[in-house]
Design an enzyme around this catalytic site. Sequence first.
Site, PDB file in Angstrom:
ATOM      1  N   HIS A 117      33.296  31.544  36.526  1.00 24.91           N
ATOM      2  CA  HIS A 117      34.120  30.706  37.404  1.00 24.91           C
ATOM      3  C   HIS A 117      33.474  29.353  37.672  1.00 24.91           C
ATOM      4  CE1 HIS A 117      36.267  34.581  38.953  1.00 24.91           C
ATOM      5  NE2 HIS A 117      36.712  34.177  37.781  1.00 24.91           N
TER       6      HIS A 117
ATOM      7  N   THR B  62      31.158  43.095  43.319  1.00 24.02           N
ATOM      8  CA  THR B  62      32.476  42.485  43.043  1.00 24.02           C
ATOM      9  C   THR B  62      33.580  43.482  43.343  1.00 24.02           C
ATOM     10  OG1 THR B  62      33.927  41.512  41.369  1.00 24.02           O
ATOM     11  CG2 THR B  62      32.262  43.057  40.543  1.00 24.02           C
TER      12      THR B  62
HETATM   13  P1  OAD Z   1      35.289  39.655  46.636  1.00 28.14           P
HETATM   14  O1  OAD Z   1      35.202  38.942  47.934  1.00 28.14           O
HETATM   15  O2  OAD Z   1      36.648  39.987  46.126  1.00 28.14           O
HETATM   16  O3  OAD Z   1      34.486  41.030  46.708  1.00 28.14           O
HETATM   17  C1  OAD Z   1      33.198  41.074  47.246  1.00 28.14           C
HETATM   18  C2  OAD Z   1      32.621  42.443  47.010  1.00 28.14           C
HETATM   19  O4  OAD Z   1      31.284  42.431  47.469  1.00 28.14           O
HETATM   20  C3  OAD Z   1      33.315  43.585  47.730  1.00 28.14           C
HETATM   21  O5  OAD Z   1      33.544  44.648  46.817  1.00 28.14           O
HETATM   22  C4  OAD Z   1      32.300  44.020  48.798  1.00 28.14           C
HETATM   23  O6  OAD Z   1      32.337  45.424  49.045  1.00 28.14           O
HETATM   24  C5  OAD Z   1      31.003  43.652  48.124  1.00 28.14           C
HETATM   25  N1  OAD Z   1      29.856  43.408  49.005  1.00 28.14           N
HETATM   26  C6  OAD Z   1      29.813  42.915  50.259  1.00 28.14           C
HETATM   27  N2  OAD Z   1      28.540  42.805  50.688  1.00 28.14           N
HETATM   28  C7  OAD Z   1      27.747  43.233  49.667  1.00 28.14           C
HETATM   29  C8  OAD Z   1      26.328  43.345  49.470  1.00 28.14           C
HETATM   30  N3  OAD Z   1      25.467  42.986  50.422  1.00 28.14           N
HETATM   31  N4  OAD Z   1      25.896  43.836  48.284  1.00 28.14           N
HETATM   32  C9  OAD Z   1      26.751  44.189  47.307  1.00 28.14           C
HETATM   33  N5  OAD Z   1      28.091  44.102  47.433  1.00 28.14           N
HETATM   34  C10 OAD Z   1      28.587  43.625  48.597  1.00 28.14           C
HETATM   35  O7  OAD Z   1      34.433  38.809  45.572  1.00 28.14           O
HETATM   36  P2  OAD Z   1      34.545  38.768  43.979  1.00 28.14           P
HETATM   37  O8  OAD Z   1      34.834  40.105  43.424  1.00 28.14           O
HETATM   38  O9  OAD Z   1      33.355  38.051  43.498  1.00 28.14           O
HETATM   39  O10 OAD Z   1      37.165  33.180  42.310  1.00 28.14           O
HETATM   40  O11 OAD Z   1      35.816  37.845  43.798  1.00 28.14           O
HETATM   41  C11 OAD Z   1      36.174  37.398  42.524  1.00 28.14           C
HETATM   42  C12 OAD Z   1      36.736  36.001  42.580  1.00 28.14           C
HETATM   43  O12 OAD Z   1      37.749  35.914  43.572  1.00 28.14           O
HETATM   44  C13 OAD Z   1      35.719  34.951  43.001  1.00 28.14           C
HETATM   45  O13 OAD Z   1      34.878  34.534  41.957  1.00 28.14           O
HETATM   46  C14 OAD Z   1      36.604  33.828  43.459  1.00 28.14           C
HETATM   47  C15 OAD Z   1      37.667  34.605  44.213  1.00 28.14           C
HETATM   48  O14 OAD Z   1      38.935  34.035  44.181  1.00 28.14           O
HETATM   49  C16 OAD Z   1      37.107  31.830  42.214  1.00 28.14           C
HETATM   50  O15 OAD Z   1      36.625  31.131  43.057  1.00 28.14           O
HETATM   51  C17 OAD Z   1      37.701  31.280  40.967  1.00 28.14           C
END
Ligand code: OAD
Length: 273
Positions: free
Chosen positions: A131, A201
């Site tokens: 991204h 994620t």
């Molecule tokens: P999300 O916000 O969708 O998910 C975050 C994940 O991190 C969740 O599954 C939480 O349970 C987990 N989490 C929280 N705290 C944590 C920790 N301390 N250790 C491990 N895991 C933890 O984020 P992404 O999956 O990255 O796109 O979202 C994908 C994309 O959606 C992003 O890259 C962004 C957004 O729209 C763009 O900006 C293009």
Amino acid sequence: MGLSDSARAALDATARAMLAARYVTALAGAGMSAESGIPTFRGPGGLWTKYGAPDNRGYQQFLEDPRGWWERRLNGNQMPEMREALDRAQPNPGHHALVELEDAGVLRHTVTQNVDNLHRAAGSRSISEIHGNHTLIRCVACVSRFEREEIPLDELPPMCSRCGGLLKTDTVMFGEPIPPDVLRACQTEAARSDCVLILGTSAIVYPAAALPDVARRLNDATLIEINPNETALTDACSIVVRAPTGEALPELVAAIRRLRGDTRSMAGVPDAT
Ligand code: OAD
């Protein structure tokens, strides 16, 4: 907080699976940076949860009025909560552990959805930022990337010194296709993988979320999730570590060291027969 017994057991299983694999990669998401103070997008406290997801036409709007977009950007239109967190954030023990795994030759590549530059700041070298990276500027035509300081912003919108194309932030906007070079690299890495760590994620944003399944279909890859919460890929994983990555990944490094140490001392034991 401390890891639970079941998380420790799952980390031992993860270490064994990684050492048995031919080519281990990782897919990282916003949870990896939560312990660096950067808010996630979804779930409690997530940016989209609080403010709603941005307009899906973000990239279209940029193309329709790139000058207006740049003017708003220079006037600080980014979400203040995110901008301040990005400015302050430092890599956490999870990022450093991934560098150790890479240095040890156990982790071959990381695909990250994070734009925060923290993997690079920690020292990861084999990395694809699917991204983008918020510290870079990219040409929409030739995909050249530049450091911010290299681009004069006295005339807006800035244009590419290599091809004359329009410049934008490297961060992939809503509605923008993944840049073809990075998408190809991610697909190549997925196709090589026979073990994928899925780290922090929610695994609902595509095409990133599809990469582990590419590895599974092509190579019957072992999928391993490290995340305190269930995700869209939990059911596809054969090992699940319910813990934050900042705590779990350093423990994983320690488990791998132990196993490698065991292997070395085993090799030195004279054959009893
Ligand atoms: P999300 O916000 O969708 O998910 C975050 C994940 O991190 C969740 O599954 C939480 O349970 C987990 N989490 C929280 N705290 C944590 C920790 N301390 N250790 C491990 N895991 C933890 O984020 P992404 O999956 O990255 O796109 O979202 C994908 C994309 O959606 C992003 O890259 C962004 C957004 O729209 C763009 O900006 C293009």
